[in-house]
Design an enzyme around this catalytic site. Sequence first.
Site, PDB file in Angstrom:
ATOM      1  N   ASP A   1      47.856  47.591  36.782  1.00 55.74           N
ATOM      2  CA  ASP A   1      46.640  47.573  37.597  1.00 55.74           C
ATOM      3  C   ASP A   1      46.001  46.237  37.280  1.00 55.74           C
ATOM      4  O   ASP A   1      45.471  46.043  36.179  1.00 55.74           O
ATOM      5  CB  ASP A   1      45.722  48.728  37.191  1.00 55.74           C
ATOM      6  CG  ASP A   1      44.415  48.723  37.974  1.00 55.74           C
ATOM      7  OD1 ASP A   1      43.971  47.634  38.391  1.00 55.74           O
ATOM      8  OD2 ASP A   1      43.832  49.800  38.176  1.00 55.74           O
ATOM      9  N   HIS A   2      46.064  45.288  38.223  1.00 56.98           N
ATOM     10  CA  HIS A   2      45.693  43.924  37.845  1.00 56.98           C
ATOM     11  C   HIS A   2      44.224  43.811  37.433  1.00 56.98           C
ATOM     12  O   HIS A   2      43.849  42.892  36.722  1.00 56.98           O
ATOM     13  CB  HIS A   2      46.055  42.922  38.951  1.00 56.98           C
ATOM     14  CG  HIS A   2      45.103  42.902  40.100  1.00 56.98           C
ATOM     15  ND1 HIS A   2      45.121  43.829  41.097  1.00 56.98           N
ATOM     16  CD2 HIS A   2      44.087  42.055  40.409  1.00 56.98           C
ATOM     17  CE1 HIS A   2      44.171  43.558  41.973  1.00 56.98           C
ATOM     18  NE2 HIS A   2      43.532  42.486  41.582  1.00 56.98           N
TER      19      HIS A   2
ATOM     20  N   HIS B   1      41.747  50.732  40.727  1.00 55.05           N
ATOM     21  CA  HIS B   1      40.762  49.796  40.182  1.00 55.05           C
ATOM     22  C   HIS B   1      39.398  50.447  39.904  1.00 55.05           C
ATOM     23  O   HIS B   1      38.829  50.294  38.834  1.00 55.05           O
ATOM     24  CB  HIS B   1      40.556  48.619  41.124  1.00 55.05           C
ATOM     25  CG  HIS B   1      41.823  47.987  41.617  1.00 55.05           C
ATOM     26  ND1 HIS B   1      42.935  47.855  40.831  1.00 55.05           N
ATOM     27  CD2 HIS B   1      42.161  47.435  42.819  1.00 55.05           C
ATOM     28  CE1 HIS B   1      43.906  47.258  41.521  1.00 55.05           C
ATOM     29  NE2 HIS B   1      43.459  47.000  42.730  1.00 55.05           N
TER      30      HIS B   1
HETATM   31  C1  BG6 Z   1      44.611  45.031  45.503  1.00 53.58           C
HETATM   32  C2  BG6 Z   1      44.441  45.681  46.840  1.00 53.58           C
HETATM   33  O1  BG6 Z   1      45.065  45.953  44.563  1.00 53.58           O
HETATM   34  O2  BG6 Z   1      43.362  44.513  45.089  1.00 53.58           O
HETATM   35  C3  BG6 Z   1      43.906  44.693  47.858  1.00 53.58           C
HETATM   36  O3  BG6 Z   1      45.698  46.167  47.286  1.00 53.58           O
HETATM   37  C4  BG6 Z   1      42.644  44.070  47.343  1.00 53.58           C
HETATM   38  O4  BG6 Z   1      43.673  45.316  49.101  1.00 53.58           O
HETATM   39  C5  BG6 Z   1      42.841  43.522  45.944  1.00 53.58           C
HETATM   40  O5  BG6 Z   1      42.298  43.018  48.228  1.00 53.58           O
HETATM   41  C6  BG6 Z   1      41.528  43.068  45.356  1.00 53.58           C
HETATM   42  O6  BG6 Z   1      41.787  42.385  44.165  1.00 53.58           O
HETATM   43  P1  BG6 Z   1      40.795  41.281  43.636  1.00 53.58           P
HETATM   44  O7  BG6 Z   1      41.368  40.870  42.323  1.00 53.58           O
HETATM   45  O8  BG6 Z   1      40.767  40.186  44.657  1.00 53.58           O
HETATM   46  O9  BG6 Z   1      39.453  41.962  43.526  1.00 53.58           O
END
Ligand code: BG6
Length: 528
Positions: A210-211, A273
């Site tokens: 989960d980045h 997230h």
């Molecule tokens: C991803 C989603 O996990 O997270 C995307 O699939 C979203 O739809 C993105 O745009 C948002 O990540 P960040 O790091 O830009 O907030």
Amino acid sequence: MSDTGETPVVTAQMAEGGASGPALVRPDEDCAFVIFGASGDLTGRKLIPALYNLFCQGLLPPGFAVVGYAVTPMTDAEFRGAMREHVKASSEVLAFRPRLWDQFVPCLHYVTAGFDAPEGYRELGRRLAAVDAAHGTGGNRLFYMATAPRFFGPIVERLQEHGLAEGGHGGASWTRLVVEKPFGTDLASARALNESLHRVFAEDQIYRIDHYLGKETVQNLLAFRFANTIMEPIWNCHYVDHVQITAAETLGVEHRGGYYDQAGVLRDMFQNHLFQLLALVAMEPPVRYEGQIVRDRKADVLRAVVPLDPRNLAEQAVRGQYGPGHGMPGYRQEPDVAPDSHTETFAALKLMVDNWRWADTPFYLRSGKRMPKKQTLIAIQFKRVPHLFFDTTADDQIEPNVLAIRIQPDEGISLTLGAKSPGPEMHVRQMQMNFSYSAAFGEFPATAYETLLLDVMQGDLTLFNRSDTVDLSWELLAPVLDAWQSAPSADPFPNYPAGTWGPPAADALLARDGRAWKTDSTLPGHQE
Ligand code: BG6
């Protein structure tokens, strides 16, 4: 360490790379990094740029190689050329240095084959043996699933059939599996996926990525809460009125309409997230910073969330879909989206965490595409002071304190405070105490992927989702997913114009409780 006696291709470049980033630690075990789906978007946009950045900072192990695997026909040379273009174009790469690239690129290899093709796995086995010999990768294998989720199960089965899943557990070498989101599309599919992975890999070999958990500011939530004595006594229902978690994006669905139209914002952002942010804000202190222990405390939070009541959903859950607005097309006009789509691009939930710490303290979560600004913000609003003894006038601004944690952008934390405004009389004004990450620490070069890839190479599971947390998240969303799928929105879609903060019902959700959503620019004392 490399035990082959070969000269490793990947060597530390700290001096030349020049990055003076956070204290990331170079893994001490060599490995081959196999990417399934290597011709796809994620590999070019995130994985290879992150690996190149790690290389430039001297953070890859000495014995290291990438073996890309995908159905798109490419030679090693073509794969390397394509990756060069991606890295040059990536905004996440610190600086593209041709000389460093030339040192990095020999470690990139590519196998052209289908994910179900036995010959592909035989070839992969031969390549891995060759890579072990040429790059000193020591038999350790990291399998990264950067494919569409329907391939995860079959790939893992094929790996086992071809003897490629062995290693780890007491062996001289290890095998780890990294799985991208989405992890299932509901509870049943997540469980089925877990079962098929567990038939081959043990839970402690599986890294569900989960980045968000790799973001510095998300990791800082634990430091902020538990490395400061003054937070813990007030971090509970006695002092906190409510918590808001907003993840707003200005982007629409871009070229991902096909995926997004099946997913929607609950699956795309909440299940992973937002629920992870909720868990980090609400969890009890862990006894140690250690994978199982931290993840136990996070799971406790999700277990304590009161399931949403399908009979009373309108009071707790709001959905929206953007229409045209501010010169931007509506969701239904985006490529690969059904012209009558009922997929939600915005959602807001009111959740109660039923435990000793958070009794009667609502957590409001919202996320949407095509909002007016990109902002991920956790706002903790404290209770009003119990007694006001000032002679207040209409000029006074006596507001409850708000602790605003800016996850991104403009990373930092601010606290709104009432203060005496200068002058002969006693008047109170709101001001903000501000902590800015970049002012305090300079730019932080590690992207989320760099942190997480390093953790996988080091065998640290702390920042990855465990199977029980994945199940718990899906269980929580199930009543909303079911209800929203079975009936279109009572408030017909599209119900908010692109470039606005979502449908009016989202404001009403908080207004019913006498509250309002916060952004950093609506916080008391905010100065542009
Ligand atoms: C991803 C989603 O996990 O997270 C995307 O699939 C979203 O739809 C993105 O745009 C948002 O990540 P960040 O790091 O830009 O907030």
